[in-house]
Design a protein around this motif. Sequence first.
Motif: not given
Length: 402
Positions: A279-287, A312-313
């Motif tokens: 989830f950090r990786m996803i959040a870092k990409n603004g998703i 965003e899929l």
Amino acid sequence: MGLVVQKYGGTSVKDAERVMNVAKRITDTYKAGNDVVVAVSAQGDTTDDLIAKGMEINPNASKREMDMLLSTGEQISISLLAMAIEKLGFPVISLTGWQAGFKTDTHYGAARIKRIDTERLRSELDKRRIVIVAGFQGLDKYDDITTLGRGGSDTSAVALAAALHADVCEIYTDVDGVYTTDPRICKTAYKLDDISYDEMLELASLGANVLHNRSVEMAKKYNVKLSVRSSLNNNEGTYVKEVDQVEKMVVRGVTRDNDVARIALCGVEDTPGKAFVIFRMIAKNGISVDLIIQSIGSNGKKDISFTVAEAELEKTLELLEENKSTIKYNEIKWTKDVSKVSIVGAGMVNNSGVAATMFEALYDAHININMIATSEIKISVLVDRKDAERAVVAIHDKFLLN
Ligand code: ADP
Ligand code: ASP
Ligand code: MG
């Protein structure tokens, strides 16, 4: 007598007859002695049509150019409405978002209003003109045109009301007010006389597109009293305000949101820190991730499922695939055939058994629940898209009939 801000949505100005109808309503308000500022949306399906035009030429067009294109829809409706008001013999001027002083951040396609420089608006009002402002648009620090996100004209109206300290902000649309659920989905839905900012904010954020969620956020922040009503009749609408004595209804509304996609990461290694890494990786990409569930592990493996907005899929899947060796999982499954159905009500905090009642309604309707999320004033479930409308009706009728 005072300053009234009104907003008319796309269906309210969809053709010449509707534009004349709106012009008449505006001039009646003006004749009663009020200063009137109006935010208008693009006519009918104009914004959808413009998006389709852009996509036909370049599906990967920059957001900056897309905003340039989309902002034209509102420019058509403001000029037509001003012409209609001229025809009725009243002083009027139309202004684009930037002429009206809307300054936003640079987030093309979903810009936030930073401030409104009101000099021009004030000077037009001082001349006793009716001011017609293009909704949904502003200008960023590079002097480029931005748009506020779909449904954003509501937010333009509330921002005008806040900046000009209007006495009231009236949102005119194609339904009589805020209903217990979307009246197009559920025949038994009925209009609410009033609703609190917090409840309305949840409803709007969970899919009740009758108001743009940011408009409610802003109305709460600046204490703008909102009324939502029909442009086609004179029925009393719904007031959105600070309600201290919440009506004795535990659940106030039901929503459906189709803008969801579910992703399941199967066979993730069951070691500490996995959820953090993913989830950090996803959040870092603004998703933004919405619902999340993790299964109990077995044989050193577990499954983690979550939802993202449909748009965003692709990006999320690419990201997960690129990082397969760091995350360590067996396979990814995903689907767009899901919807989020939610109930909202400030009274839920003090009532136990609300979730059970919601699940019972779904059970009675033979609808399977894929995911669940709860908070103080809302409960959401993820269901198969084909079941979503039936789910809304079943849940609505369980809680809100009588
Ligand atoms: P406008 O063009 O005036 O902004 P919208 O289409 O954005 O109108 O919003 C009005 C529509 O919102 C209604 O026609 C209705 O189908 C839908 N809607 C969804 N949920 C609700 C609700 N809880 N109450 C009223 N309308 C709702
Ligand atoms: N025209 C824009 C849209 O269709 C903004 C609005 O109607 O509020 O999303
Ligand atoms: Mg709208």
